[in-house]
Design an enzyme around this catalytic site. Sequence first.
Site, PDB file in Angstrom:
ATOM      1  N   ASP A  11       0.808  -1.209   0.000  1.00 37.89           N
ATOM      2  CA  ASP A  11       0.000   0.000   0.000  1.00 37.89           C
ATOM      3  C   ASP A  11       0.844   1.263   0.000  1.00 37.89           C
ATOM      4  O   ASP A  11       2.062   1.213   0.098  1.00 37.89           O
ATOM      5  CB  ASP A  11      -0.935   0.009   1.224  1.00 37.89           C
ATOM      6  CG  ASP A  11      -0.232  -0.466   2.504  1.00 37.89           C
ATOM      7  OD1 ASP A  11      -0.934  -0.908   3.433  1.00 37.89           O
ATOM      8  OD2 ASP A  11       1.020  -0.411   2.563  1.00 37.89           O
TER       9      ASP A  11
ATOM     10  N   ASP B  32      -7.753  -3.161  13.954  1.00 37.89           N
ATOM     11  CA  ASP B  32      -9.120  -3.480  13.565  1.00 37.89           C
ATOM     12  C   ASP B  32      -9.160  -4.685  12.631  1.00 37.89           C
ATOM     13  O   ASP B  32     -10.140  -4.905  11.931  1.00 37.89           O
ATOM     14  CB  ASP B  32      -9.785  -2.276  12.898  1.00 37.89           C
ATOM     15  CG  ASP B  32      -9.050  -1.820  11.641  1.00 37.89           C
ATOM     16  OD1 ASP B  32      -9.487  -0.832  11.025  1.00 37.89           O
ATOM     17  OD2 ASP B  32      -8.037  -2.460  11.266  1.00 37.89           O
TER      18      ASP B  32
ATOM     19  N   HIS C 151      -7.492  -5.387   9.945  1.00 33.53           N
ATOM     20  CA  HIS C 151      -7.365  -5.235   8.495  1.00 33.53           C
ATOM     21  C   HIS C 151      -6.024  -5.743   8.005  1.00 33.53           C
ATOM     22  O   HIS C 151      -5.041  -5.712   8.733  1.00 33.53           O
ATOM     23  CB  HIS C 151      -7.600  -3.788   8.068  1.00 33.53           C
ATOM     24  CG  HIS C 151      -6.492  -2.837   8.476  1.00 33.53           C
ATOM     25  ND1 HIS C 151      -6.759  -1.605   9.018  1.00 33.53           N
ATOM     26  CD2 HIS C 151      -5.146  -2.906   8.391  1.00 33.53           C
ATOM     27  CE1 HIS C 151      -5.624  -0.983   9.269  1.00 33.53           C
ATOM     28  NE2 HIS C 151      -4.624  -1.749   8.899  1.00 33.53           N
TER      29      HIS C 151
ATOM     30  N   GLU D 187      -9.930  -2.119   5.029  1.00 31.13           N
ATOM     31  CA  GLU D 187     -10.618  -1.766   6.274  1.00 31.13           C
ATOM     32  C   GLU D 187     -11.850  -2.636   6.479  1.00 31.13           C
ATOM     33  O   GLU D 187     -12.341  -3.245   5.522  1.00 31.13           O
ATOM     34  CB  GLU D 187     -11.041  -0.299   6.225  1.00 31.13           C
ATOM     35  CG  GLU D 187      -9.889   0.659   5.911  1.00 31.13           C
ATOM     36  CD  GLU D 187      -8.940   0.855   7.081  1.00 31.13           C
ATOM     37  OE1 GLU D 187      -8.670   2.022   7.405  1.00 31.13           O
ATOM     38  OE2 GLU D 187      -8.479  -0.147   7.659  1.00 31.13           O
TER      39      GLU D 187
END
Lengths: 275, 412
Positions: free
Chosen positions: A72, A141, A143, A148
């Site tokens: 990313d 979280d 991911h 997400e």
Amino acid sequence: MRLVILDDYNLASEWAAKYIRNRIIQFKPSANNFFTLGLPTGSTPYGCYQKLIEYYRCGELSFKFVKTFNMDEYVGLPRAHPESYHSYMWNNFFKYIDIDPANAHILDGNAEDLEAECKSYERKIAEAGGIHLFVGGIGPDGHIAFNEPGSSLVSRTRVKTLAKDTIVANARFFGNDLSKVPTMALTVGVGTVMDAKEVMIVITGAHKAFALYKAIEEGVNHMWTVSAFQQHPHTIFVCDEDATLELRVKTVKYFKGLMHVHNKLVDPVLSVKDK
Amino acid sequence: MPSNKSVSEAPITQLLNCRILRDHRLQNEDLWVREGKILDPEKLFFDEQAYADNQVDCGGAIVAPGFIDVQINGGYGVDFSQASDDVSAGISLVAQKLLEHGVTSFCPTLVTSPPHIYHKVLPQIKVQDGGPHGAGVLGVHLEGPFISAKKKGAHPERFLRTFSGPDTVMADLMDVYGGLDNVALVTLAPELEGSRWAVSELCQRGVTVSLGHSVANLSQAEEAVRHGASFITHLFNAMLPFHHRDPGIVGLLTSEHIPAGRSVYYGMIADGIHTNPAALRIAHRAHPKGLVLVTDAIAAMGLGPGRHKLGQQDVQICGLHVYVAGTQTLSGSIATMDMCVRHFKHATGCRVEEALEAASLHPAQLLGISQSKGTLDFGSHADFVLLDDELNVKATFISGQEVWRKTTQEQQ
């Protein structure tokens, strides 16, 4: 999956680095046959990169015939910004090793046409013959990359708007000023990583423990995208004790009992000098 | 690994295994050079997908920007103020030898002289780049003749000058010097009538103005700074001593009346002889960022110990002391720049980075050339020195090319 549990961060980083090293050397990469590696950024893989640099410095490992694809990059952050993922990879890895710059691929968050950039990235991965080993981390979280909660589990490389949790987690890199944190990123999709021959997720620290629990002890769920790898034939989770704090004792005992099997993957550790 | 040449065909050199001075710290980073400039390796990697053609192992050496000497009167028997038909030969000789001291750029200095000397000598000294032939010439430093008779030091009194009036300062300057081409720095005394106009005129023409050989009080000095003066020539020497009710020129180091955004720099001869180490420390602690190491070396610098004839004078060299032969009268400085850097660090106990910056970054900032000289920032000229931990010069580079290397046979 394999769940490899080491006592602390340094041992986990070392195990992961040894695994990557062995995989590259076993593959016997050459000018006609490159080994492709997917790479993460962040504080978790830092120790692993340090070990890989050490192996290169000692002449035990070479990246000459390795192609890399990062997961990313932020959108709109100047490439030279100290918090861009280009800067991270240069300062923490590429600067120290012998990889050919033409083989180090990172998504361009400042491309004119972001969608075209994403499609082009998928094409480059395909042209490279797919990813042999995709190394990743996990967010608090759950991911993987910037997929997400709510991301499609068959998604491909695309633009994502970052979740509040992620922005808050990243704020520490931007002087704790939420307004300075980028809100969008380009990321490989869950499906993109699932296409890799092998996936290794490195998870360390108590703050990741709940995410690890959701990822491996609950069902496959798009709210915890790392859970998708329960359906990948070759996944390894490498973690430290602290990351296992939310797992059932039974799970931890089972996998700890398998360490003698897991350790055969990194012992003996191979070297390019062995020829 | 050969580079993928998409922007430039020029070879790329990577200096490894070194500690470079960048952002005021010694960092374990490699230094990359192409076409005489410092290269950003990250841009090279991502934009050009290129890497080094040559790798040079520095053996753990410190890599610092090349030293810049803004006050040097000569050396190796050459006196820049001598009327000579071949001034450039003298400049070239000294420029070549200076490489051994880690100096990559300098300002040949002319002391107070009659106009005919300036008219003969100045046109023969040109600003020029350094290279294998020697250190670069940044411009001439004209020390005098518009200085105070009361603080003339070794300058000949009969050639001192004053300004005829506020409207004629330019005419006076041109009359004496003949022209200001290739002049980088002028030292004058700010208490002289009309000097504030001279300061303005010189600054407007891009010449750096320095205060020295003067009995000015602090207000006069501050006024000169308001008009553009930015340097003090050899602090403490040839000026009124510091006094607690009127600090004089020395007071500029801590003056509140320096215009915003500007800095006053000050030269110090750190040879252990011309300034007591305690005075060096007081100045450094008062204003560390303004300290510029200068040699103020005379023609005797570089000549071995013993008796030498310089012009009309016999001198005796003994260690770092130069005496008028047969006397105990000091006749000038002969410490080299690298000796000054070492002595400065030792006397003040400062960090290595501070000692190195006093000889590189600060003089470059003084002359307004720090965009290209005095640092190892990306895009700067690749003028640098390799030093050991004791700050002895091991090798000197100009525009990325090695121009001097210490061989084992060399002494010191």
